[in-house]
Design an enzyme around this catalytic site. Structure first.
Site, PDB file in Angstrom:
ATOM      1  N   HIS A 116      18.506  -0.825  -0.017  1.00  0.00           N
ATOM      2  CA  HIS A 116      18.510  -2.280   0.051  1.00  0.00           C
ATOM      3  C   HIS A 116      19.669  -2.833  -0.777  1.00  0.00           C
ATOM      4  CE1 HIS A 116      16.029  -1.609  -3.647  1.00  0.00           C
ATOM      5  NE2 HIS A 116      16.813  -2.573  -4.088  1.00  0.00           N
TER       6      HIS A 116
HETATM    7  P1  TYD Z   1      10.517  -0.250  -3.581  1.00  0.00           P
HETATM    8  O1  TYD Z   1      11.240  -1.521  -3.306  1.00  0.00           O
HETATM    9  O2  TYD Z   1      10.042   0.557  -2.424  1.00  0.00           O
HETATM   10  O3  TYD Z   1      11.418   0.697  -4.510  1.00  0.00           O
HETATM   11  P2  TYD Z   1      12.870   1.334  -4.204  1.00  0.00           P
HETATM   12  O4  TYD Z   1      13.774   0.204  -3.875  1.00  0.00           O
HETATM   13  O5  TYD Z   1      13.237   2.014  -5.470  1.00  0.00           O
HETATM   14  O6  TYD Z   1      12.731   2.312  -3.092  1.00  0.00           O
HETATM   15  O7  TYD Z   1       9.304  -0.586  -4.552  1.00  0.00           O
HETATM   16  C1  TYD Z   1       8.122   0.185  -4.595  1.00  0.00           C
HETATM   17  C2  TYD Z   1       6.949  -0.747  -4.827  1.00  0.00           C
HETATM   18  O8  TYD Z   1       7.022  -1.348  -6.108  1.00  0.00           O
HETATM   19  C3  TYD Z   1       6.866  -1.868  -3.813  1.00  0.00           C
HETATM   20  O9  TYD Z   1       5.514  -2.007  -3.450  1.00  0.00           O
HETATM   21  C4  TYD Z   1       7.312  -3.088  -4.580  1.00  0.00           C
HETATM   22  C5  TYD Z   1       6.928  -2.757  -6.001  1.00  0.00           C
HETATM   23  N1  TYD Z   1       7.799  -3.363  -7.018  1.00  0.00           N
HETATM   24  C6  TYD Z   1       7.294  -4.339  -7.838  1.00  0.00           C
HETATM   25  O10 TYD Z   1       6.122  -4.745  -7.736  1.00  0.00           O
HETATM   26  N2  TYD Z   1       8.096  -4.888  -8.788  1.00  0.00           N
HETATM   27  C7  TYD Z   1       9.372  -4.490  -8.946  1.00  0.00           C
HETATM   28  O11 TYD Z   1      10.074  -5.005  -9.860  1.00  0.00           O
HETATM   29  C8  TYD Z   1       9.904  -3.476  -8.077  1.00  0.00           C
HETATM   30  C9  TYD Z   1      11.323  -3.015  -8.205  1.00  0.00           C
HETATM   31  C10 TYD Z   1       9.076  -2.940  -7.123  1.00  0.00           C
END
Ligand code: TYD
Length: 134
Positions: free
Chosen positions: A49
């Site tokens: 992303h």
């Molecule tokens: P995700 O966006 O899939 O992580 P990455 O970009 O590292 O692959 O995030 C995993 C989960 O954590 C998703 O359900 C959203 C949650 N999350 C939060 O609640 N707060 C945050 O600050 C972040 C980064 C993720």
């Protein structure tokens, strides 16, 4: 692509090391959120992303991992393997994280609270946006 890394100064003594990071002193922005990624399973690649409006510093405080950066025009791979080194990532940068060692803990310091609306999760949309904004 310019890679911006911050090297923090550990307060080392005979007991070991301590790194302190203060907003606006050791980093150029105020931060609102900290999160960390650990226990990453073998072969996992995550991220995929970009953000519209978010500054982040990524520090692999234990072990190592690699970061793939893509600004829509160029890509770069960055190895993070030092607990006193932070990779700065600003807006409009596609990122993927991979090659996490078993002991890797990737600490992220972010300028804003979590907001799903700030995510660009579709690569084609990301490319379209950066090319249009150029
Ligand atoms: P995700 O966006 O899939 O992580 P990455 O970009 O590292 O692959 O995030 C995993 C989960 O954590 C998703 O359900 C959203 C949650 N999350 C939060 O609640 N707060 C945050 O600050 C972040 C980064 C993720």
């Amino acid at each position: 692509m310019e890679i911006i890394k911050y090297t923090f100064s550990p307060h080392g003594d005979e007991r070991g090391q301590l790194v302190a990071i203060e907003a606006l002193k050791d980093l150029p922005f105020e931060f609102k959120r900290v999160y960390y990624i650990y226990d990453t399973k073998d072969g996992v690649r995550r991220g995929f992303h970009a953000h519209y409006d978010l500054e982040q510093i990524l520090i692999c405080v234990s072990g190592s991992c690699k970061i793939h950066l893509d600004n829509g025009f160029e890509t770069q791979e960055v190895l993070l393997d030092k607990p006193y080194e932070g990779l700065y990532i600003a807006n409009n940068m596609w990122r993927e994280m991979y090659d996490f060692t078993k002991d890797a803990v990737l600490l992220v310091i972010a300028s804003r609270p979590y907001d799903e609306l700030d995510y660009i999760r579709n690569y084609d949309d990301f490319i379209k946006m950066v090319k249009e904004n150029k």
